[in-house]
Design a protein around this motif. Structure first.
Motif, PDB file in Angstrom:
ATOM      1  N   ILE A   1      -6.852  -0.158 -12.566  1.00 27.56           N
ATOM      2  CA  ILE A   1      -7.580   0.924 -11.870  1.00 27.56           C
ATOM      3  C   ILE A   1      -7.077   2.281 -12.360  1.00 27.56           C
ATOM      4  O   ILE A   1      -7.852   3.182 -12.689  1.00 27.56           O
ATOM      5  CB  ILE A   1      -7.390   0.805 -10.336  1.00 27.56           C
ATOM      6  CG1 ILE A   1      -8.168  -0.398  -9.792  1.00 27.56           C
ATOM      7  CG2 ILE A   1      -7.843   2.092  -9.631  1.00 27.56           C
ATOM      8  CD1 ILE A   1      -7.810  -0.758  -8.359  1.00 27.56           C
ATOM      9  N   GLY A   2      -5.738   2.426 -12.426  1.00 31.19           N
ATOM     10  CA  GLY A   2      -5.132   3.695 -12.831  1.00 31.19           C
ATOM     11  C   GLY A   2      -5.542   4.115 -14.232  1.00 31.19           C
ATOM     12  O   GLY A   2      -5.980   5.252 -14.452  1.00 31.19           O
TER      13      GLY A   2
ATOM     14  N   THR B   1      -7.752   1.544  -4.803  1.00 30.54           N
ATOM     15  CA  THR B   1      -6.548   0.744  -4.534  1.00 30.54           C
ATOM     16  C   THR B   1      -6.620   0.138  -3.137  1.00 30.54           C
ATOM     17  O   THR B   1      -6.264  -1.033  -2.938  1.00 30.54           O
ATOM     18  CB  THR B   1      -5.280   1.621  -4.672  1.00 30.54           C
ATOM     19  OG1 THR B   1      -5.238   2.174  -5.981  1.00 30.54           O
ATOM     20  CG2 THR B   1      -4.021   0.801  -4.428  1.00 30.54           C
ATOM     21  N   TRP B   2      -7.095   0.930  -2.176  1.00 32.20           N
ATOM     22  CA  TRP B   2      -7.249   0.403  -0.807  1.00 32.20           C
ATOM     23  C   TRP B   2      -8.242  -0.765  -0.790  1.00 32.20           C
ATOM     24  O   TRP B   2      -7.972  -1.802  -0.180  1.00 32.20           O
ATOM     25  CB  TRP B   2      -7.719   1.522   0.122  1.00 32.20           C
ATOM     26  CG  TRP B   2      -8.031   1.058   1.518  1.00 32.20           C
ATOM     27  CD1 TRP B   2      -7.135   0.586   2.445  1.00 32.20           C
ATOM     28  CD2 TRP B   2      -9.325   0.996   2.149  1.00 32.20           C
ATOM     29  NE1 TRP B   2      -7.786   0.252   3.607  1.00 32.20           N
ATOM     30  CE2 TRP B   2      -9.128   0.486   3.456  1.00 32.20           C
ATOM     31  CE3 TRP B   2     -10.604   1.336   1.746  1.00 32.20           C
ATOM     32  CZ2 TRP B   2     -10.177   0.306   4.349  1.00 32.20           C
ATOM     33  CZ3 TRP B   2     -11.653   1.155   2.641  1.00 32.20           C
ATOM     34  CH2 TRP B   2     -11.438   0.639   3.919  1.00 32.20           C
TER      35      TRP B   2
ATOM     36  N   VAL C   1      -3.884  -2.617  -9.756  1.00 28.58           N
ATOM     37  CA  VAL C   1      -3.658  -1.169  -9.592  1.00 28.58           C
ATOM     38  C   VAL C   1      -3.458  -0.508 -10.958  1.00 28.58           C
ATOM     39  O   VAL C   1      -3.938   0.598 -11.212  1.00 28.58           O
ATOM     40  CB  VAL C   1      -2.438  -0.916  -8.676  1.00 28.58           C
ATOM     41  CG1 VAL C   1      -2.098   0.568  -8.610  1.00 28.58           C
ATOM     42  CG2 VAL C   1      -2.711  -1.445  -7.274  1.00 28.58           C
TER      43      VAL C   1
ATOM     44  N   TYR D   1       2.271   1.959  -3.603  1.00 28.41           N
ATOM     45  CA  TYR D   1       1.194   2.410  -4.490  1.00 28.41           C
ATOM     46  C   TYR D   1       0.718   3.814  -4.108  1.00 28.41           C
ATOM     47  O   TYR D   1       0.436   4.637  -4.976  1.00 28.41           O
ATOM     48  CB  TYR D   1       0.012   1.429  -4.453  1.00 28.41           C
ATOM     49  CG  TYR D   1       0.366   0.032  -4.912  1.00 28.41           C
ATOM     50  CD1 TYR D   1       1.411  -0.186  -5.811  1.00 28.41           C
ATOM     51  CD2 TYR D   1      -0.318  -1.084  -4.444  1.00 28.41           C
ATOM     52  CE1 TYR D   1       1.756  -1.465  -6.213  1.00 28.41           C
ATOM     53  CE2 TYR D   1       0.021  -2.372  -4.853  1.00 28.41           C
ATOM     54  CZ  TYR D   1       1.064  -2.552  -5.739  1.00 28.41           C
ATOM     55  OH  TYR D   1       1.411  -3.817  -6.144  1.00 28.41           O
TER      56      TYR D   1
ATOM     57  N   SER E   1       0.837  -1.214   0.000  1.00 22.74           N
ATOM     58  CA  SER E   1       0.000   0.000   0.000  1.00 22.74           C
ATOM     59  C   SER E   1       0.869   1.260   0.000  1.00 22.74           C
ATOM     60  O   SER E   1       0.481   2.285  -0.565  1.00 22.74           O
ATOM     61  CB  SER E   1      -0.936   0.010   1.209  1.00 22.74           C
ATOM     62  OG  SER E   1      -0.225   0.273   2.412  1.00 22.74           O
TER      63      SER E   1
ATOM     64  N   MET F   1      -8.462   6.898  -7.066  1.00 25.74           N
ATOM     65  CA  MET F   1      -7.473   5.800  -7.103  1.00 25.74           C
ATOM     66  C   MET F   1      -7.106   5.318  -5.705  1.00 25.74           C
ATOM     67  O   MET F   1      -6.922   4.125  -5.472  1.00 25.74           O
ATOM     68  CB  MET F   1      -6.206   6.256  -7.828  1.00 25.74           C
ATOM     69  CG  MET F   1      -6.260   6.090  -9.329  1.00 25.74           C
ATOM     70  SD  MET F   1      -4.606   6.226 -10.051  1.00 25.74           S
ATOM     71  CE  MET F   1      -3.857   4.681  -9.520  1.00 25.74           C
TER      72      MET F   1
ATOM     73  N   TRP G   1      -9.041  -2.717  -3.295  1.00 28.78           N
ATOM     74  CA  TRP G   1      -8.443  -3.844  -4.032  1.00 28.78           C
ATOM     75  C   TRP G   1      -7.442  -4.598  -3.152  1.00 28.78           C
ATOM     76  O   TRP G   1      -7.472  -5.829  -3.075  1.00 28.78           O
ATOM     77  CB  TRP G   1      -7.776  -3.315  -5.303  1.00 28.78           C
ATOM     78  CG  TRP G   1      -6.829  -4.260  -5.983  1.00 28.78           C
ATOM     79  CD1 TRP G   1      -5.498  -4.077  -6.193  1.00 28.78           C
ATOM     80  CD2 TRP G   1      -7.140  -5.537  -6.577  1.00 28.78           C
ATOM     81  NE1 TRP G   1      -4.951  -5.143  -6.855  1.00 28.78           N
ATOM     82  CE2 TRP G   1      -5.943  -6.058  -7.108  1.00 28.78           C
ATOM     83  CE3 TRP G   1      -8.306  -6.289  -6.685  1.00 28.78           C
ATOM     84  CZ2 TRP G   1      -5.873  -7.302  -7.749  1.00 28.78           C
ATOM     85  CZ3 TRP G   1      -8.249  -7.529  -7.325  1.00 28.78           C
ATOM     86  CH2 TRP G   1      -7.050  -8.022  -7.852  1.00 28.78           C
ATOM     87  N   LEU G   2      -6.551  -3.875  -2.466  1.00 30.99           N
ATOM     88  CA  LEU G   2      -5.561  -4.520  -1.598  1.00 30.99           C
ATOM     89  C   LEU G   2      -6.243  -5.216  -0.417  1.00 30.99           C
ATOM     90  O   LEU G   2      -5.830  -6.300  -0.001  1.00 30.99           O
ATOM     91  CB  LEU G   2      -4.543  -3.495  -1.090  1.00 30.99           C
ATOM     92  CG  LEU G   2      -3.572  -2.930  -2.135  1.00 30.99           C
ATOM     93  CD1 LEU G   2      -2.725  -1.821  -1.531  1.00 30.99           C
ATOM     94  CD2 LEU G   2      -2.682  -4.023  -2.692  1.00 30.99           C
TER      95      LEU G   2
ATOM     96  N   ILE H   1       0.536   7.250  -6.343  1.00 26.96           N
ATOM     97  CA  ILE H   1      -0.706   8.039  -6.472  1.00 26.96           C
ATOM     98  C   ILE H   1      -0.465   9.490  -6.061  1.00 26.96           C
ATOM     99  O   ILE H   1      -0.889  10.425  -6.734  1.00 26.96           O
ATOM    100  CB  ILE H   1      -1.839   7.408  -5.627  1.00 26.96           C
ATOM    101  CG1 ILE H   1      -2.237   6.046  -6.196  1.00 26.96           C
ATOM    102  CG2 ILE H   1      -3.056   8.328  -5.563  1.00 26.96           C
ATOM    103  CD1 ILE H   1      -3.111   5.202  -5.275  1.00 26.96           C
TER     104      ILE H   1
END
Length: 533
Positions: free
Chosen positions: A498-499, A238-239, A495, A185, A182, A234, A241-242, A189
């Motif tokens: 997502i980006g 991302t949070w 990620v 990433y 995290s 994002m 997803w992780l 971000i």
């Protein structure tokens, strides 16, 4: 092509490869030596120097550590909230410091918390799921159940080979993986948000302003307005997803703020964070000065030419003389003048030899200044100048005419996917420097606003997050030994998607009115006609 091959293969250092145009162009009569030399130091170099002065002060006086620990204290020690807390403070720091510096600063703090979690679990694994009531008696017990274990923060360069058996439970290993990834990433971000956040943003800004001098659309304010919503979306995705990948979907258990639901180990972790914060002592004079300069620099950047109201540059008679670099260098220079006087222990220790020692000295600045990036960026400008003078950029544009039947969003999507794939194996600055002139020529040929392809490509080039070699923050996190390459590939692929999706959403929605993307602008038409002539 010679320079690009050197950059992609990294057969020689990136900075050394960037010097190739400095001797090849004069030898082959493309540009004079003095003209090539002028390309190696631009406005963005001065901008970067001023920002590095501020970053040196932040690091020297531990302001970054105070910000990070404070935000984590607010978030709490529940795994989900802990990860989100670390991500938020990493994004904030990465807006102003380089992604690599931010990761190197935050990762030791995260490692100390993780080690506390592991040590507490090994000492008392059978009580792992025991919850602590928020009463005074139990609060007293939680402080005396087991002694605090001294934690050694590992060196970034020392790779620790860990096994699942060294973690109290598999879940602990998953928390370590989730928190480690995290941070890298979040640094990526955060770097998207400001022009100075990462070197690729600076490369884009300078190359764009050099190629299209009449386009007054890219500055600190417009970039921030466009990229801030991207970063927020994002960050959340991302949070999630992780969390899904490593901690599962039980958000109620991992994100609850209720004190009654905290396990003993989570309370011990919180205690560790509080102890680290207490060690910093009361806020010192140099921290206050650094914080004021930090806020002042941001405000002056925003209010220089906001667009919707006259900026402070309108107070001066001559227009166009003052840029973001002017503010950056002025405030950076003042840090060499202002004495770091005060009465706290850290200041006395720093100023024993000289009571009038400044906030930062040249060694502090030199330690953080990325000269390789400066020369690399300069090499990119030199290549772009050579392409323009020789007519190569026009020739490339003509070769790309078969793509004229595609709609603008499809061209942008192809460009984003291409740079995202290449940047996994080549350095981000090198990838962008190679692609910018090509995409500019493509946009002019297809009569698309160049910003429609250049901005998304600049952002997507930062998404080299699947391998340790993708970018330095990945390598730093990988060196701590919690994650394997398979973890990075699996998490990074998500990620990456997502980006690209969020950037495409941005450029087709709020990016359209912000940069007036619906029409082919006059500044690009003038450039196109000149190039053809």
């Amino acid at each position: 092509m010679v320079t690009a091959v050197y950059w992609v293969s990294e057969a020689v250092p990136l900075g050394a490869a960037a010097l190739v145009p400095a001797f090849l162009y004069p030898l082959f009569g493309v540009l004079k030596s003095s003209e090539v030399a002028a390309e190696y130091c631009k406005d963005t170099t001065l901008l970067l120097m001023g920002v590095i002065c501020l970053a040196a002060s932040i690091e020297k006086w531990n302001l970054h550590k105070r910000i990070a620990l404070r935000m984590v204290m607010i978030a709490g020690a529940k795994p989900g909230m802990l990860v989100l807390g670390f991500m938020c403070c990493t994004v904030f720091l990465s807006m102003w410091l380089s992604n690599t510096s931010t990761t190197a600063m935050v990762m030791p703090i995260a490692e100390a918390v993780l080690q506390q979690l592991i040590c507490t679990g090994l000492a008392d694994s059978h009580n792992d799921s025991e919850t602590a009531e928020a009463t005074e008696d139990e609060a007293g017990m939680s402080g005396s159940v087991s002694p605090m274990v001294a934690i050694e923060i590992p060196n970034v360069k020392r790779v620790k080979a860990r096994r699942d058996s060294q973690y109290p439970t598999k879940r602990d290993h998953m928390i370590c993986k989730c928190l480690s990834l995290s941070i890298t990433y979040a640094a990526t971000i955060g770097g998207l948000i400001t022009i100075t956040g990462t070197s690729t943003n600076l490369i884009f800004a300078e190359q764009f302003n050099t190629r299209y001098p009449d386009a007054k659309t890219i500055n600190f304010g417009t970039w921030f307005i466009f990229s801030f919503p991207i970063a927020i979306i994002m960050l959340v995705l991302t949070w999630l997803w992780l969390h899904f990948l490593f901690l599962g979907c039980n958000f109620r258990e991992t994100c609850s703020l209720s004190k009654k639901r905290k396990t003993r180990r989570e309370m011990m972790s919180e205690k560790r964070i509080h102890e680290e914060y207490t060690k910093l002592g009361p806020i010192s004079y140099p921290e206050v000065v650094t914080g004021v300069f930090f806020i002042l620099m941001t405000l002056l950047w925003f209010t220089r030419e906001p667009g919707f109201v006259p900026g402070w540059t309108s107070l001066f008679e001559k227009k166009g003389y003052r840029t973001d670099a002017t503010v950056s260098v002025l405030l950076g220079f003042l840090l060499f003048l202002i004495p770091a006087r005060g009465s706290s222990g850290i200041q006395q220790a720093a100023n024993d030899d000289d009571p009038l020692a400044p906030m930062i000295n040249w060694k502090d600045f030199q330690r953080l200044m990325p000269w390789e990036i400066v020369i690399l960026v300069g090499g990119g400008y030199a290549l772009a100048a050579g392409c323009k003078v020789s007519g190569l950029s026009v020739w490339i544009g003509r070769q790309l005419e078969p793509m004229s039947g595609l709609p603008p969003w499809a061209v942008t999507l192809l460009a984003c996917l291409l740079v995202s794939a290449v940047t996994e194996f080549a350095s981000n600055p090198a990838t962008l420097t190679v692609f910018l002139p090509i995409l500019s020529a493509l946009s002019e040929t297809l009569q698309i606003n160049p910003l429609h392809t250049l901005i998304p490509s600049t952002m997507c080039v930062s998404f080299g997050v699947m391998l340790p070699v993708g970018n330095p923050p990945n390598a730093i996190v990988f060196s701590y030994g919690h994650v394997q390459i398979s973890d990075m590939v699996k998490a990074g692929f998500g990620v990456n998607l997502i980006g690209v999706a969020v950037v495409m959403l941005a450029i087709t929605t709020w990016g359209v009115p912000l940069f007036n993307l619906t029409e082919f602008p006059a500044w690009a038409v003038a450039r196109n006609v000149t190039g053809i002539l």
